[in-house]
Scaffold this motif. Structure first.
Motif, short mmCIF file in Angstrom:
data_model
loop_
_atom_site.label_atom_id
_atom_site.label_comp_id
_atom_site.label_asym_id
_atom_site.label_seq_id
_atom_site.Cartn_x
_atom_site.Cartn_y
_atom_site.Cartn_z
N GLY A 73 13.96 -5.70 -11.75
CA GLY A 73 13.05 -4.65 -11.30
C GLY A 73 13.02 -3.47 -12.26
N VAL A 74 14.20 -3.03 -12.71
CA VAL A 74 14.26 -1.90 -13.65
C VAL A 74 13.54 -2.25 -14.95
CG1 VAL A 74 15.81 -0.53 -15.10
CG2 VAL A 74 16.37 -0.94 -12.69
N ALA A 75 13.76 -3.47 -15.46
CA ALA A 75 13.14 -3.88 -16.72
C ALA A 75 11.62 -3.93 -16.61
CB ALA A 75 13.68 -5.24 -17.16
N ILE A 76 11.13 -4.46 -15.50
CA ILE A 76 9.67 -4.55 -15.30
C ILE A 76 9.06 -3.15 -15.20
CG2 ILE A 76 7.89 -5.21 -13.63
CD1 ILE A 76 9.67 -7.70 -13.04
N GLY A 77 9.67 -2.28 -14.42
CA GLY A 77 9.15 -0.93 -14.29
C GLY A 77 9.17 -0.18 -15.61
N ALA B 60 12.25 3.16 -11.69
CA ALA B 60 12.41 3.24 -13.15
C ALA B 60 11.14 3.77 -13.80
CB ALA B 60 12.76 1.86 -13.71
N ALA B 61 9.99 3.27 -13.36
CA ALA B 61 8.72 3.71 -13.93
C ALA B 61 8.49 5.20 -13.70
CB ALA B 61 7.57 2.89 -13.34
N GLY B 62 8.77 5.66 -12.48
CA GLY B 62 8.56 7.07 -12.18
C GLY B 62 9.48 7.98 -12.97
N ILE B 63 10.74 7.59 -13.12
CA ILE B 63 11.68 8.40 -13.91
C ILE B 63 11.23 8.48 -15.36
CG2 ILE B 63 14.03 8.44 -14.84
CD1 ILE B 63 15.02 7.40 -12.16
N ILE B 64 10.78 7.36 -15.90
CA ILE B 64 10.34 7.35 -17.30
C ILE B 64 9.10 8.20 -17.49
CG2 ILE B 64 9.31 5.86 -19.08
CD1 ILE B 64 11.27 3.67 -18.10
N VAL B 65 8.14 8.09 -16.59
CA VAL B 65 6.93 8.91 -16.69
C VAL B 65 7.28 10.39 -16.57
CG1 VAL B 65 4.73 9.50 -15.58
CG2 VAL B 65 5.39 7.10 -15.88
N GLY B 66 8.19 10.72 -15.65
CA GLY B 66 8.58 12.11 -15.47
C GLY B 66 9.36 12.67 -16.64
N ALA B 67 10.17 11.82 -17.31
CA ALA B 67 11.00 12.30 -18.41
C ALA B 67 10.32 12.24 -19.76
CB ALA B 67 12.29 11.47 -18.46
N ILE B 68 9.53 11.18 -19.99
CA ILE B 68 8.94 10.97 -21.31
C ILE B 68 7.49 11.42 -21.37
CG2 ILE B 68 8.32 9.17 -22.99
CD1 ILE B 68 10.79 7.66 -22.16
N GLY B 69 6.78 11.28 -20.26
CA GLY B 69 5.37 11.65 -20.25
C GLY B 69 5.07 13.03 -20.80
N PRO B 70 5.81 14.07 -20.37
CA PRO B 70 5.53 15.43 -20.86
C PRO B 70 5.85 15.63 -22.34
CG PRO B 70 6.72 15.50 -18.77
CD PRO B 70 6.75 14.08 -19.24
N GLN B 71 6.51 14.68 -23.00
CA GLN B 71 6.86 14.83 -24.40
C GLN B 71 5.77 14.37 -25.35
OE1 GLN B 71 10.64 12.89 -25.09
NE2 GLN B 71 11.65 13.95 -23.39
N GLY B 72 4.58 14.10 -24.81
CA GLY B 72 3.47 13.75 -25.67
C GLY B 72 2.54 12.70 -25.12
N VAL C 12 11.07 -1.56 -5.45
CA VAL C 12 11.57 -0.20 -5.35
C VAL C 12 12.24 0.21 -6.66
CG1 VAL C 12 13.25 1.29 -4.21
CG2 VAL C 12 11.82 -0.23 -2.85
N PHE C 13 13.09 -0.66 -7.22
CA PHE C 13 13.73 -0.35 -8.49
C PHE C 13 12.71 -0.24 -9.62
CE2 PHE C 13 17.78 -1.74 -6.55
CZ PHE C 13 18.58 -0.68 -6.97
N ALA C 14 11.69 -1.08 -9.58
CA ALA C 14 10.65 -1.03 -10.62
C ALA C 14 9.89 0.28 -10.58
CB ALA C 14 9.69 -2.21 -10.45
N ILE D 254 0.81 -1.22 0.00
CA ILE D 254 0.00 0.00 0.00
C ILE D 254 0.84 1.27 0.00
CG2 ILE D 254 -1.80 1.29 1.21
CD1 ILE D 254 -2.70 -1.39 0.01
N PHE D 255 1.79 1.37 0.93
CA PHE D 255 2.46 2.66 1.14
C PHE D 255 3.67 2.90 0.24
CE2 PHE D 255 0.55 2.06 5.52
CZ PHE D 255 -0.45 3.00 5.31
N LEU D 256 4.51 1.90 0.03
CA LEU D 256 5.73 2.15 -0.73
C LEU D 256 5.51 2.50 -2.20
CD1 LEU D 256 8.54 -0.27 0.50
CD2 LEU D 256 8.27 2.16 0.88
N PRO D 257 4.60 1.83 -2.93
CA PRO D 257 4.46 2.17 -4.36
C PRO D 257 4.23 3.66 -4.64
CG PRO D 257 3.34 0.12 -3.92
CD PRO D 257 3.76 0.66 -2.58
N PRO D 258 3.27 4.32 -4.00
CA PRO D 258 3.09 5.75 -4.30
C PRO D 258 4.24 6.62 -3.84
CG PRO D 258 1.67 5.12 -2.47
CD PRO D 258 2.23 3.85 -3.04
N LEU D 259 4.87 6.25 -2.72
CA LEU D 259 5.97 7.07 -2.20
C LEU D 259 7.19 7.00 -3.10
CD1 LEU D 259 5.58 6.22 1.59
CD2 LEU D 259 5.18 8.44 0.52
N ILE D 260 7.56 5.81 -3.55
CA ILE D 260 8.71 5.65 -4.44
C ILE D 260 8.42 6.27 -5.79
CG2 ILE D 260 10.26 4.01 -5.56
CD1 ILE D 260 10.57 4.22 -2.51
#
Length: 411
Positions: A202-206, A254-266, A249-251, A72-78
């Motif tokens: 973890g990185v690959a899955i995220g 990785a997912a958060g970094i990608i959403v933050g970097a690529i999401g705003p590009q379209g 945590v790694f997943a 419950i708690f770690l996914p949104p925080l990470i």
């Protein structure tokens, strides 16, 4: 972090009824207002409020389990922390933070294990469980504290990035110890494979989940749908990685970094970006608030006095282990562009807070480990010391060392 399989369901959430949840939200809001007015760190205020709740009827049966923390708690925080990371800055500091995270946890865990065995006579297995789970700094506590303290950007990046990365070695170490406790064997090849899968799996899955869901998000401009899809990314990446023994945590990172970097590009519409940011800021506030209230509630019930000697040893060894990892490893970068000033190193040692992740692992120590009860109680004590002694003294230390402000100081 994956110490053992985690079910994709979230039954632990059902243990908190609506009255309890409502109480947590009301108390969290009051603590936030009071803390900001009197200058008390928010996390410390929450833990104090949780301790007070423990003596009220509503706080008596609030649950705190590994499943609740991880599911419950770690996914949104990470995810929210990763969403705010600036990829370019994160990449620049990566060689330093990887060394601190991986080698640092290993060095710290070994020193703490040896200390608890020799000082207290704990079995090597019990001491090793404690050494591994306490060696990694807690991303939840660290990120919450340093956001509130408004530390220098580079310092915040190094401290927060290391706290997000250093779960890899702790996860593998904990999984190995679980296997030993259950009668399994060890091999160098098995350890290496486990480490590689924990991190890169973890990185690959995220990354895979983020790319797939962002492709779907790019077909809509409905901000409600976009927020919902980012929610899917956060929990799906974390829980799926945990389910297959990789690092959630790694997943999520990785997912958060990608959403933050690529999401705003379209992939995320211009109109939806602010809605996504606001939603995740609220989700992190909500998760942080409930988690630290629950930690405080359970701190109140720990028989700390019965293990006072062990607690002192645990605190001292945790700090010595952290120092033995940070200072020598930082020296490796002394002649490079990633050099850490002495004050940064002091902050890494004293500001390496412990919290929810360590507690979750302590609660997952197998019952057949002789020192399990002591490990849980001492972990709660070290977390309390971390939040109050270290957390409360960090803001004045940062001001004294002139490490606050909006711009990086040149060192």
């Amino acid at each position: 972090m994956s110490a053992r399989p985690v079910a994709l369901g979230v039954p632990a959430l059902n243990e908190i009824g609506l009255p309890e949840l409502g109480t947590l939200l009301i108390v969290a809001s009051l603590v936030a207002m009071i803390s900001r007015r009197i200058g008390l760190p928010y996390t410390a205020g929450l833990v104090l409020a949780g301790i007070a709740l423990a003596f009220l009827p509503v706080g008596a049966n609030l649950p705190l389990s590994r499943e609740l923390i991880f599911n419950i708690f770690l996914p949104p925080l990470i995810f929210e922390a990763a969403l705010q990371l600036r990829w370019q800055r994160f990449r620049e500091e990566l060689p330093l933070t990887v060394v601190l995270a991986f080698l640092g946890v290993a060095i710290s865990a070994l020193l703490v294990t040896a200390g608890m065995h020799w000082l207290l006579g704990w079995s090597w297995l019990g001491a090793a469980f404690f050494g591994v789970l306490i060696a990694a700094t807690d991303p939840v506590s660290v990120i919450a504290a340093f956001k509130e303290m408004k530390a220098e950007p580079r310092l915040s990046m190094v401290v927060e990035s290391e706290s997000l990365l250093n779960d890899g070695v702790a996860a593998v170490g904990f999984a190995i110890l679980i296997a030993v406790a259950e009668g399994g064997g060890l091999s160098a090849g098995g350890v290496a494979t486990s480490l590689l899968w924990t991190v890169f799996g973890g990185v690959a899955i995220g990354a895979a989940i983020a790319f797939v869901v962002l492709t779907v998000a790019g077909r809509t401009e409905d901000h409600l749908v976009e927020v919902t899809l980012t929610t899917v990314i956060a929990w799906a990446s974390f829980l799926l990685a945990e389910h297959v023994h990789a690092s959630g945590v790694f997943a999520a990172l990785a997912a958060g970094i990608i959403v933050g970097a690529i999401g705003p590009q379209g992939s995320i519409s211009v109109a939806g970006r602010q809605h996504v940011q606001d939603f995740w800021a609220y989700a992190a506030f909500l998760a942080n608030s409930c988690l630290f209230l629950l930690i405080g509630s359970h701190e109140a019930h720990q028989p700390i006095a019965l293990v006072s000697g062990a607690l002192v040893a645990g605190i001292v060894m945790t700090l010595l282990g952290r120092a033995a990892a940070v200072y020598p490893l930082a020296a490796l970068f002394a002649r490079t562009g990633l050099r850490l000033p002495a004050t940064y190193q002091h902050v890494l040692v004293w500001g390496g807070l412990r919290g929810a992740v360590g507690l979750a692992l302590a609660l997952a120590v197998p019952a057949n480990v002789a020192e399990r009860g002591a490990v849980v109680v001492v972990t709660f004590g070290v977390v309390a010391f971390s939040i109050f002694a270290q957390g409360l003294t960090m803001p004045p230390l940062l001001r004294r060392w002139k490490l606050t402000g909006a711009a990086d100081a040149e060192h």
